[in-house]
Design a protein around this motif. Sequence first.
Motif, short mmCIF file in Angstrom:
data_model
loop_
_atom_site.label_atom_id
_atom_site.label_comp_id
_atom_site.label_asym_id
_atom_site.label_seq_id
_atom_site.Cartn_x
_atom_site.Cartn_y
_atom_site.Cartn_z
N GLU A 21 -1.85 -4.68 16.70
CA GLU A 21 -2.06 -4.44 15.27
C GLU A 21 -3.54 -4.55 14.92
OE1 GLU A 21 -0.21 -3.52 12.63
OE2 GLU A 21 1.37 -3.05 14.07
N THR A 22 -4.21 -5.51 15.55
CA THR A 22 -5.64 -5.67 15.27
C THR A 22 -6.45 -4.48 15.78
OG1 THR A 22 -5.86 -7.00 17.29
CG2 THR A 22 -5.60 -8.18 15.19
N SER A 23 -5.90 -3.72 16.72
CA SER A 23 -6.60 -2.53 17.21
C SER A 23 -6.79 -1.53 16.07
CB SER A 23 -5.81 -1.87 18.34
OG SER A 23 -5.70 -2.71 19.46
N ARG A 24 -5.73 -1.34 15.28
CA ARG A 24 -5.82 -0.39 14.17
C ARG A 24 -6.73 -0.93 13.08
NH1 ARG A 24 -2.35 4.38 13.38
NH2 ARG A 24 -2.87 5.24 11.34
N ALA A 25 -6.67 -2.23 12.82
CA ALA A 25 -7.57 -2.83 11.83
C ALA A 25 -9.02 -2.65 12.26
CB ALA A 25 -7.24 -4.31 11.66
N ALA A 26 -9.28 -2.85 13.55
CA ALA A 26 -10.64 -2.68 14.07
C ALA A 26 -11.07 -1.21 13.98
CB ALA A 26 -10.71 -3.16 15.52
N ALA B 215 -15.17 2.91 8.92
CA ALA B 215 -15.93 2.59 7.71
C ALA B 215 -17.41 2.39 8.07
CB ALA B 215 -15.37 1.33 7.05
N ALA B 216 -17.65 1.69 9.17
CA ALA B 216 -19.03 1.47 9.61
C ALA B 216 -19.71 2.79 9.94
CB ALA B 216 -19.04 0.54 10.83
N ALA B 217 -18.98 3.68 10.61
CA ALA B 217 -19.55 4.98 11.00
C ALA B 217 -19.92 5.81 9.78
CB ALA B 217 -18.55 5.73 11.88
N ARG B 218 -19.06 5.79 8.78
CA ARG B 218 -19.33 6.59 7.57
C ARG B 218 -20.48 6.00 6.76
NH1 ARG B 218 -15.03 10.07 7.63
NH2 ARG B 218 -13.01 9.26 8.35
N GLN B 219 -20.75 4.71 6.95
CA GLN B 219 -21.87 4.06 6.25
C GLN B 219 -23.14 4.02 7.09
OE1 GLN B 219 -20.45 0.20 4.73
NE2 GLN B 219 -18.43 1.12 4.42
N GLY B 220 -23.10 4.66 8.26
CA GLY B 220 -24.28 4.72 9.12
C GLY B 220 -24.60 3.41 9.81
N ARG B 221 -23.59 2.54 9.97
CA ARG B 221 -23.83 1.22 10.57
C ARG B 221 -22.95 0.98 11.79
NH1 ARG B 221 -27.02 -1.78 7.35
NH2 ARG B 221 -27.34 -1.05 5.20
N TRP B 222 -22.52 2.07 12.41
CA TRP B 222 -21.57 1.93 13.51
C TRP B 222 -22.12 1.20 14.73
CZ3 TRP B 222 -20.87 3.41 18.58
CH2 TRP B 222 -19.57 3.25 19.08
N VAL C 240 -10.50 -9.91 19.49
CA VAL C 240 -10.42 -9.15 18.24
C VAL C 240 -9.35 -9.75 17.33
CG1 VAL C 240 -9.97 -6.89 17.20
CG2 VAL C 240 -11.19 -7.05 19.38
N THR C 241 -9.79 -10.26 16.20
CA THR C 241 -8.90 -10.79 15.18
C THR C 241 -9.39 -10.27 13.83
OG1 THR C 241 -10.24 -12.77 14.78
CG2 THR C 241 -8.56 -12.91 16.53
N ASN C 242 -8.60 -10.49 12.81
CA ASN C 242 -9.05 -10.09 11.48
C ASN C 242 -10.34 -10.81 11.10
OD1 ASN C 242 -6.90 -8.32 11.02
ND2 ASN C 242 -5.58 -9.96 10.26
N GLU C 243 -10.47 -12.05 11.59
CA GLU C 243 -11.67 -12.84 11.29
C GLU C 243 -12.89 -12.30 12.01
OE1 GLU C 243 -8.19 -14.76 10.06
OE2 GLU C 243 -8.70 -14.16 12.13
N THR C 244 -12.75 -11.94 13.29
CA THR C 244 -13.91 -11.43 14.03
C THR C 244 -14.29 -10.03 13.54
OG1 THR C 244 -12.48 -10.62 15.84
CG2 THR C 244 -13.45 -12.82 16.08
N ILE C 245 -13.30 -9.26 13.09
CA ILE C 245 -13.61 -7.95 12.50
C ILE C 245 -14.44 -8.13 11.24
CG2 ILE C 245 -12.62 -5.90 11.39
CD1 ILE C 245 -10.17 -6.27 13.26
N ALA C 246 -14.01 -9.05 10.38
CA ALA C 246 -14.74 -9.30 9.13
C ALA C 246 -16.14 -9.83 9.42
CB ALA C 246 -13.96 -10.29 8.27
N VAL D 235 -21.58 -3.90 6.76
CA VAL D 235 -20.56 -2.89 6.47
C VAL D 235 -19.68 -3.36 5.31
CG1 VAL D 235 -18.58 -1.63 7.39
CG2 VAL D 235 -20.53 -2.14 8.88
N ASP D 236 -19.49 -2.48 4.35
CA ASP D 236 -18.59 -2.74 3.23
C ASP D 236 -17.18 -2.33 3.65
OD1 ASP D 236 -17.20 -2.96 0.90
OD2 ASP D 236 -18.41 -1.53 -0.24
N LEU D 237 -16.29 -3.28 3.78
CA LEU D 237 -14.94 -3.00 4.27
C LEU D 237 -13.96 -2.57 3.18
CD1 LEU D 237 -14.30 -5.76 6.98
CD2 LEU D 237 -14.86 -3.35 7.32
N THR D 238 -14.41 -2.45 1.97
CA THR D 238 -13.48 -2.10 0.90
C THR D 238 -12.88 -0.70 1.10
OG1 THR D 238 -15.33 -1.29 -0.46
CG2 THR D 238 -14.61 -3.58 -0.80
N ALA D 239 -13.59 0.14 1.83
CA ALA D 239 -13.09 1.51 2.06
C ALA D 239 -12.43 1.66 3.43
CB ALA D 239 -14.24 2.51 1.95
#
Length: 231
Positions: free
Chosen positions: A128-133, A139-146, A159-165, A173-177
């Motif tokens: 599940e965390t794979s899809r979250a990542a 989002a990072a790629a679209r913001q030029g921060r990939w 990889v966890t929700n915490e390490t992704i954040a 990276v703004d994760l709202t999108a």
Amino acid sequence: MKRLTLLLTALVGGLIGAVAMWALGPASTRGDEALVRRTLMAHPEIITEAMQKLQDRETGRQVAALGRTLTQPVGNAFAGNAKGDVSVVEFFDYNCGYCRASLPIVAALVKADPNVRIVYREMPILAETSRAAARASLAAARQGRWPAFHDALYTGGRVTNETIAAAAKGAGVDLTAANSSENEAEIDNNLRTAAGLGVTGTPSWVIGDRVLTGTLPLEELQRAVTAARAR
């Protein structure tokens, strides 16, 4: 086992007949076909090479049909030369240990070849965390921060929700999108594309008309790039 042997025998027999027709034409005789049979039996690697060429031809058609859908990165989700003459497409999952092991190999490829471009396509299939990542990565790629996000997530441990954040915060990276319908569509399209190409695991690579799978040595990736460049 007996059934499998019969199927393989029929397959080889049909292939021998097809090779004979291809090499000798419709007027080939039984003697000619016997010669082809003896040659193939003495050099079975010819069959493997022929099957690989057929597979490459079919893959080439699929890659050509996909066009920029396959080779155009989302945002700046690429490494190497943005205008490189050969694109190496990697389907990857942030939870994939083999993808992690491929990082220094890909870096070495980019360093050794100034005209190659690595295009990263998310293929979240392991957790599940794979899809979250993958959502956060897009989002990072679209913001030029990939690149910064990519490196931060890989160095952040499991990889966890915490390490992704944390990786997103460190990369700015703004994760709202991240959960946008656009990102979901991109992931689903990657999964469909991979399935269409016969890709079932990560990392997998599309280089020219070849599909390769697994953590590959630098030399094998370079040979595939050289072959793609020659075509």
